[in-house]
Design an enzyme around this catalytic site. Sequence first.
Site, short mmCIF file in Angstrom:
data_model
loop_
_atom_site.label_atom_id
_atom_site.label_comp_id
_atom_site.label_asym_id
_atom_site.label_seq_id
_atom_site.Cartn_x
_atom_site.Cartn_y
_atom_site.Cartn_z
N ASP A 271 0.80 -1.17 -0.02
CA ASP A 271 -0.10 -0.04 0.01
C ASP A 271 0.74 1.46 0.01
OD1 ASP A 271 1.04 -0.59 2.59
OD2 ASP A 271 -0.91 -0.82 3.26
N ASP B 115 -7.48 -3.40 14.23
CA ASP B 115 -8.74 -3.75 14.34
C ASP B 115 -8.88 -4.97 13.32
OD1 ASP B 115 -8.02 -2.65 11.82
OD2 ASP B 115 -9.28 -0.86 11.95
N GLU C 164 -9.65 -2.21 5.48
CA GLU C 164 -10.42 -1.59 6.66
C GLU C 164 -11.41 -2.59 6.97
OE1 GLU C 164 -8.55 0.07 8.63
OE2 GLU C 164 -8.22 2.09 8.12
N HIS D 274 -7.36 -5.26 10.25
CA HIS D 274 -7.03 -5.09 8.56
C HIS D 274 -5.89 -5.51 8.08
CE1 HIS D 274 -5.10 -0.84 10.10
NE2 HIS D 274 -4.21 -1.26 9.29
C1 GLP Z 1 -0.86 0.25 8.61
C2 GLP Z 1 -0.39 -0.57 7.47
C3 GLP Z 1 -0.36 -2.15 7.71
C4 GLP Z 1 0.23 -2.53 8.87
C5 GLP Z 1 -0.47 -1.71 10.00
C6 GLP Z 1 0.01 -2.19 11.29
O1 GLP Z 1 -2.15 0.42 8.88
N1 GLP Z 1 -0.99 -0.28 6.31
O2 GLP Z 1 0.04 -2.77 6.57
O3 GLP Z 1 -0.05 -3.73 9.06
O4 GLP Z 1 -0.31 -0.36 9.79
O5 GLP Z 1 1.23 -1.57 11.46
P1 GLP Z 1 2.25 -2.10 12.96
O6 GLP Z 1 3.07 -2.99 12.21
O7 GLP Z 1 2.94 -0.59 12.95
O8 GLP Z 1 1.56 -2.06 13.96
#
Ligand code: GLP
Length: 263
Positions: free
Chosen positions: A72, A141, A148, A143
């Site tokens: 993304d 959540d 989402e 995702h």
């Molecule tokens: C963002 C990214 C996700 C990732 C999530 C969790 O929303 N788009 O790909 O998994 O954050 O991030 P973290 O690993 O910092 O908890």
Amino acid sequence: MRVIIKEDASMVSEWAAEYVAFRINEFHPTAKKPFVLGLPTGSTPLGMYAHLIKMCQKGRVSFENVITFNMDEYIGLAPSHPQSYHYFMWQNFFKDIDIKPQNVHILNGLTKNYAKECADYERAIAAVGGVHLFIGGVGEDGHIAFNEPFSSLSSRTRIKTLTESTIKANARFFDGDISQVPTQALTVGIGTIMDAREVMILATGASKAQALKHSIEGSISHMWTLSALQQHPHGIIVCDKSATGALEQATTAYFMEVEKQKF
Ligand code: GLP
């Protein structure tokens, strides 16, 4: 689905990195037969990237014939913006490994034509024969990428509006300033991720416990998009003990019992 439970986040990172290297090495990639890797951002995969860099520098794995597709990118951030996922990937991984820049694919958050950018991305993945191993993190959540809650479980690459909880969670990367966090992103879909031959999701810390509970023990639901992994023939969740905090004891005991082999 496999669930690999490790003592702490650093052991999750190490296991994940060793697994990625193992998959690449057993594939024996060449220029004509490259290995295709899907990659995430976020804080969770940082340790895995650091470990892979060391392994690459020691000659234990090479990315010379590896093609990557990131999950993304934020809308409106230039690749030079320190919080863009382009910048993140080059800073934390690509600059220190032997990957060819032309083999790196990341969605362009500055595009004027979102639909074309997303359709081209899907075509580029298809053109190399699909992703062998898609790696992801997970949001609190549930995702994956930026899919989402209530995203279609068969979604493809597209533009998504971020939820308030994701914006708040990601504000820590923007000096805690919620107003600086982009409200939209381009993201691969759940369908795009599930098309990969294998999907490996990393989850560490107690804040991910509800996401794991709903995705591993709950029904498949668009409310927790990681739950789509239940239908994947080769899905792996690699997590630390804190992330398993909301699972039934019997669930944890089952996976600890069956997951004794190295890979
Ligand atoms: C963002 C990214 C996700 C990732 C999530 C969790 O929303 N788009 O790909 O998994 O954050 O991030 P973290 O690993 O910092 O908890």
